[in-house]
Design a protein around this motif. Structure first.
Motif, PDB file in Angstrom:
ATOM      1  N   UNK A   1       0.810  -1.213   0.000  1.00  0.00           N
ATOM      2  CA  UNK A   1       0.000   0.000   0.000  1.00  0.00           C
ATOM      3  C   UNK A   1       0.848   1.269   0.000  1.00  0.00           C
ATOM      4  N   UNK A   2       2.021   1.199   0.603  1.00  0.00           N
ATOM      5  CA  UNK A   2       2.880   2.377   0.723  1.00  0.00           C
ATOM      6  C   UNK A   2       4.001   2.419  -0.317  1.00  0.00           C
ATOM      7  N   UNK A   3       4.010   1.457  -1.223  1.00  0.00           N
ATOM      8  CA  UNK A   3       5.059   1.394  -2.253  1.00  0.00           C
ATOM      9  C   UNK A   3       5.132   2.716  -3.004  1.00  0.00           C
ATOM     10  N   UNK A   4       6.353   3.198  -3.185  1.00  0.00           N
ATOM     11  CA  UNK A   4       6.556   4.439  -3.913  1.00  0.00           C
ATOM     12  C   UNK A   4       6.471   5.688  -3.058  1.00  0.00           C
ATOM     13  N   UNK A   5       6.221   5.530  -1.779  1.00  0.00           N
ATOM     14  CA  UNK A   5       6.135   6.672  -0.870  1.00  0.00           C
ATOM     15  C   UNK A   5       7.255   6.589   0.159  1.00  0.00           C
ATOM     16  N   UNK A   6       7.920   7.703   0.385  1.00  0.00           N
ATOM     17  CA  UNK A   6       8.900   7.755   1.470  1.00  0.00           C
ATOM     18  C   UNK A   6       8.148   7.915   2.774  1.00  0.00           C
ATOM     19  N   UNK A   7       8.622   7.235   3.808  1.00  0.00           N
ATOM     20  CA  UNK A   7       7.909   7.223   5.080  1.00  0.00           C
ATOM     21  C   UNK A   7       8.830   7.684   6.201  1.00  0.00           C
ATOM     22  N   UNK A   8       8.418   8.740   6.881  1.00  0.00           N
ATOM     23  CA  UNK A   8       9.109   9.259   8.053  1.00  0.00           C
ATOM     24  C   UNK A   8       8.312   8.842   9.274  1.00  0.00           C
ATOM     25  N   UNK A   9       8.979   8.231  10.230  1.00  0.00           N
ATOM     26  CA  UNK A   9       8.337   7.756  11.450  1.00  0.00           C
ATOM     27  C   UNK A   9       8.785   8.603  12.625  1.00  0.00           C
ATOM     28  N   UNK A  10       7.824   9.105  13.377  1.00  0.00           N
ATOM     29  CA  UNK A  10       8.100   9.779  14.645  1.00  0.00           C
ATOM     30  C   UNK A  10       7.653   8.813  15.736  1.00  0.00           C
ATOM     31  N   UNK A  11       8.620   8.152  16.373  1.00  0.00           N
ATOM     32  CA  UNK A  11       8.339   7.035  17.277  1.00  0.00           C
ATOM     33  C   UNK A  11       8.302   7.465  18.729  1.00  0.00           C
TER      34      UNK A  11
ATOM     35  N   UNK B   1      -7.971   1.788  10.004  1.00  0.00           N
ATOM     36  CA  UNK B   1      -6.731   1.026   9.858  1.00  0.00           C
ATOM     37  C   UNK B   1      -6.245   0.864   8.418  1.00  0.00           C
ATOM     38  N   UNK B   2      -7.130   0.974   7.453  1.00  0.00           N
ATOM     39  CA  UNK B   2      -6.737   0.800   6.052  1.00  0.00           C
ATOM     40  C   UNK B   2      -6.495   2.133   5.347  1.00  0.00           C
ATOM     41  N   UNK B   3      -6.738   3.254   6.023  1.00  0.00           N
ATOM     42  CA  UNK B   3      -6.569   4.576   5.405  1.00  0.00           C
ATOM     43  C   UNK B   3      -5.103   4.976   5.451  1.00  0.00           C
ATOM     44  N   UNK B   4      -4.439   4.896   4.315  1.00  0.00           N
ATOM     45  CA  UNK B   4      -3.008   5.172   4.257  1.00  0.00           C
ATOM     46  C   UNK B   4      -2.661   6.303   3.297  1.00  0.00           C
ATOM     47  N   UNK B   5      -3.655   6.963   2.731  1.00  0.00           N
ATOM     48  CA  UNK B   5      -3.392   7.996   1.738  1.00  0.00           C
ATOM     49  C   UNK B   5      -3.149   9.370   2.356  1.00  0.00           C
ATOM     50  N   UNK B   6      -3.431   9.538   3.629  1.00  0.00           N
ATOM     51  CA  UNK B   6      -3.263  10.842   4.272  1.00  0.00           C
ATOM     52  C   UNK B   6      -1.788  11.225   4.356  1.00  0.00           C
ATOM     53  N   UNK B   7      -1.553  12.522   4.465  1.00  0.00           N
ATOM     54  CA  UNK B   7      -0.180  13.014   4.632  1.00  0.00           C
ATOM     55  C   UNK B   7       0.400  12.588   5.982  1.00  0.00           C
ATOM     56  N   UNK B   8      -0.478  12.509   6.986  1.00  0.00           N
ATOM     57  CA  UNK B   8      -0.065  12.121   8.336  1.00  0.00           C
ATOM     58  C   UNK B   8      -0.951  10.983   8.807  1.00  0.00           C
ATOM     59  N   UNK B   9      -0.318   9.931   9.265  1.00  0.00           N
ATOM     60  CA  UNK B   9      -1.027   8.812   9.871  1.00  0.00           C
ATOM     61  C   UNK B   9      -0.643   8.786  11.339  1.00  0.00           C
TER      62      UNK B   9
END
Length: 151
Positions: A9-19, A75-83
């Motif tokens: 689902x996230x293929x092609x998107x860079x992901x920054x995690x604030x843990x 849980x399936x909504x992954x298109x937002x700028x912030x999750x």
């Protein structure tokens, strides 16, 4: 959703995690994100240290004009700028998916930082704030092998 379905689902998107963020840190991270030009912004996943903070973090992001989804509600909504990953037991999953993790508890004084070893073990690049008093040895060891950047 498991690792494989999230990777797809996230293929092609860079992901920054604030843990494991704490109050005050979310605003700093969102401010830094919105300072970036839209065309280079990564998707941001914020995992609050205390999941009950999820709705207030989502509102904070919305006030900055960002689209947001709460993992607990969508849980399936992954298109937002912030999750906002306001669920328990998924931090390891996000470390595996992220291109970069901000190990929080380190951006504001008084918390002392959080354990950087889990993202390091999972091969996730790490940045941290300057307040890592509780993990000095771990951060020193990681810094010695260029395994973390302290900002």
């Amino acid at each position: 959703a498991g690792l494989a379905s999230l990777q797809q689902a996230l293929a092609g998107h860079r992901l920054l995690l604030a843990a494991s963020t704490h109050p005050g840190e979310d605003a700093l991270i969102l401010e830094a994100l919105t300072a970036l030009p839209v065309e280079v912004r990564p998707r941001l996943v914020i995992v609050p240290r205390h999941v009950e903070r999820g709705p207030s973090i989502a509102e904070l992001a919305r006030t900055r004009g960002l689209s947001v989804s709460l993992r607990s509600a969508e849980p399936e909504a992954l298109a937002a700028e912030v999750l906002v990953a306001d669920t328990l037991g998924e931090l390891g999953l996000w470390f595996r998916l992220a291109d970069l993790a901000i190990v929080a508890g380190s951006l504001v004084p008084g918390i002392g930082g959080h354990n950087p070893l889990e993202p390091a073990r999972l091969g996730c690049p790490i940045v941290s704030g300057p307040h890592v008093e509780n993990w000095l040895t771990a951060y020193a060891d990681l810094s010695a092998v260029e395994g973390v950047t302290l900002a």
